[in-house]
Design a protein around this motif. Sequence first.
Motif, short mmCIF file in Angstrom:
data_model
loop_
_atom_site.label_atom_id
_atom_site.label_comp_id
_atom_site.label_asym_id
_atom_site.label_seq_id
_atom_site.Cartn_x
_atom_site.Cartn_y
_atom_site.Cartn_z
N VAL A 107 0.78 -1.14 0.15
CA VAL A 107 0.28 0.06 -0.04
C VAL A 107 0.76 1.13 0.08
N THR A 108 1.80 1.25 0.80
CA THR A 108 2.66 2.53 1.00
C THR A 108 3.36 2.64 -0.51
N ALA A 109 4.10 1.75 -1.04
CA ALA A 109 4.69 1.81 -2.46
C ALA A 109 3.85 2.12 -3.40
N GLU A 110 2.37 1.57 -3.30
CA GLU A 110 1.39 2.25 -4.53
C GLU A 110 0.97 3.70 -4.50
N TYR A 111 0.86 4.05 -2.98
CA TYR A 111 0.54 5.45 -2.65
C TYR A 111 1.89 6.35 -3.40
N GLU A 112 2.89 5.89 -3.27
CA GLU A 112 4.07 6.68 -3.74
C GLU A 112 3.97 6.70 -5.32
N LYS A 113 3.48 5.51 -5.98
CA LYS A 113 3.47 5.44 -7.32
C LYS A 113 2.26 6.36 -7.85
N ALA A 114 1.16 6.34 -6.97
CA ALA A 114 0.07 7.12 -7.48
C ALA A 114 0.26 8.79 -7.06
N GLY A 115 1.32 8.84 -6.52
CA GLY A 115 1.59 10.31 -6.07
C GLY A 115 0.85 10.93 -5.13
N ILE A 116 0.31 10.09 -4.04
CA ILE A 116 -0.43 10.57 -3.07
C ILE A 116 0.23 10.24 -1.58
N SER A 117 -0.26 10.96 -0.64
CA SER A 117 0.23 10.63 0.75
C SER A 117 -1.00 10.30 1.61
N ARG A 118 -0.74 9.53 2.95
CA ARG A 118 -1.81 9.02 3.60
C ARG A 118 -2.64 10.26 4.09
N GLU A 119 -2.10 11.28 4.36
CA GLU A 119 -2.89 12.41 4.97
C GLU A 119 -3.59 13.26 3.93
N GLN A 120 -3.73 12.92 2.50
CA GLN A 120 -4.42 13.52 1.54
C GLN A 120 -5.92 12.65 1.43
N VAL A 121 -5.68 11.32 2.02
CA VAL A 121 -6.76 10.36 1.74
C VAL A 121 -7.88 10.68 2.64
N ASP A 122 -9.14 10.86 2.23
CA ASP A 122 -10.22 11.26 3.10
C ASP A 122 -11.27 10.15 3.51
N THR A 123 -11.06 9.14 2.47
CA THR A 123 -12.14 7.97 3.01
C THR A 123 -11.73 6.67 2.12
N GLY A 124 -12.08 5.47 2.58
CA GLY A 124 -11.76 4.52 1.74
C GLY A 124 -12.32 3.16 2.24
N ALA A 125 -12.15 2.07 1.67
CA ALA A 125 -12.72 0.61 2.10
C ALA A 125 -11.48 -0.46 2.03
N ILE A 126 -11.43 -1.20 2.92
CA ILE A 126 -10.58 -2.36 3.11
C ILE A 126 -11.46 -3.63 2.85
N ILE A 127 -11.59 -4.54 1.76
CA ILE A 127 -12.34 -5.72 1.68
C ILE A 127 -11.44 -6.83 1.61
N ILE A 128 -11.45 -7.81 2.39
CA ILE A 128 -10.92 -8.96 2.59
C ILE A 128 -12.09 -10.22 2.21
N THR A 129 -11.72 -10.90 1.31
CA THR A 129 -12.63 -11.76 0.78
C THR A 129 -12.35 -13.27 0.73
N GLY A 130 -13.38 -13.94 0.49
CA GLY A 130 -12.71 -15.45 0.37
C GLY A 130 -12.20 -16.12 1.65
N GLU A 131 -11.20 -16.95 1.22
CA GLU A 131 -10.60 -17.85 2.23
C GLU A 131 -9.56 -16.93 3.07
N THR A 132 -9.14 -15.82 2.47
CA THR A 132 -8.32 -14.96 3.23
C THR A 132 -9.01 -14.14 4.44
N SER A 133 -10.30 -13.93 4.47
CA SER A 133 -11.29 -13.47 5.21
C SER A 133 -11.40 -14.58 6.57
N ARG A 134 -10.92 -15.79 6.27
CA ARG A 134 -11.14 -16.77 7.62
C ARG A 134 -9.87 -17.05 8.04
#
Length: 119
Positions: free
Chosen positions: A70-97
């Motif tokens: 996530v940190t690396a992708e923020y950098e590639k996207a040209g954004i910082s954590r402080e700029q993010v207003d909202t979001g969602a994390i979805i863990i699905t399938g077997e990973t959620s268990r």
Amino acid sequence: MAKLLSVGLDVGTTTTQLIVSALEAENRASGFAVPEMEITQRKVLYESPVVLTPMVDETRVDGGKIAEFVTAEYEKAGISREQVDTGAIIITGETSRKENARAVLEQLSDLAGDFVPEN
């Protein structure tokens, strides 16, 4: 009209991806009513590559490696954590268990605005 920067993180059984979007939201309620916000426009600003979901072993997700991703992708996207207003994390399938799925959600929620963990 409110403008928001949103991040979505999909942690699936086999793959993980992050998407950054610009949202426009408008209050559709009358002046004296409880606000009724509606997303009126969404523009995808950045999509990460789809990567294999990192695992520690058969029973645990590697939250540290996902956080690094996530940190690396923020950098590639040209954004910082402080700029993010909202979001969602979805863990699905077997990973959620996996035995540490809830802990991983909590760990990742610190990387963004007002994240709403769902599984």
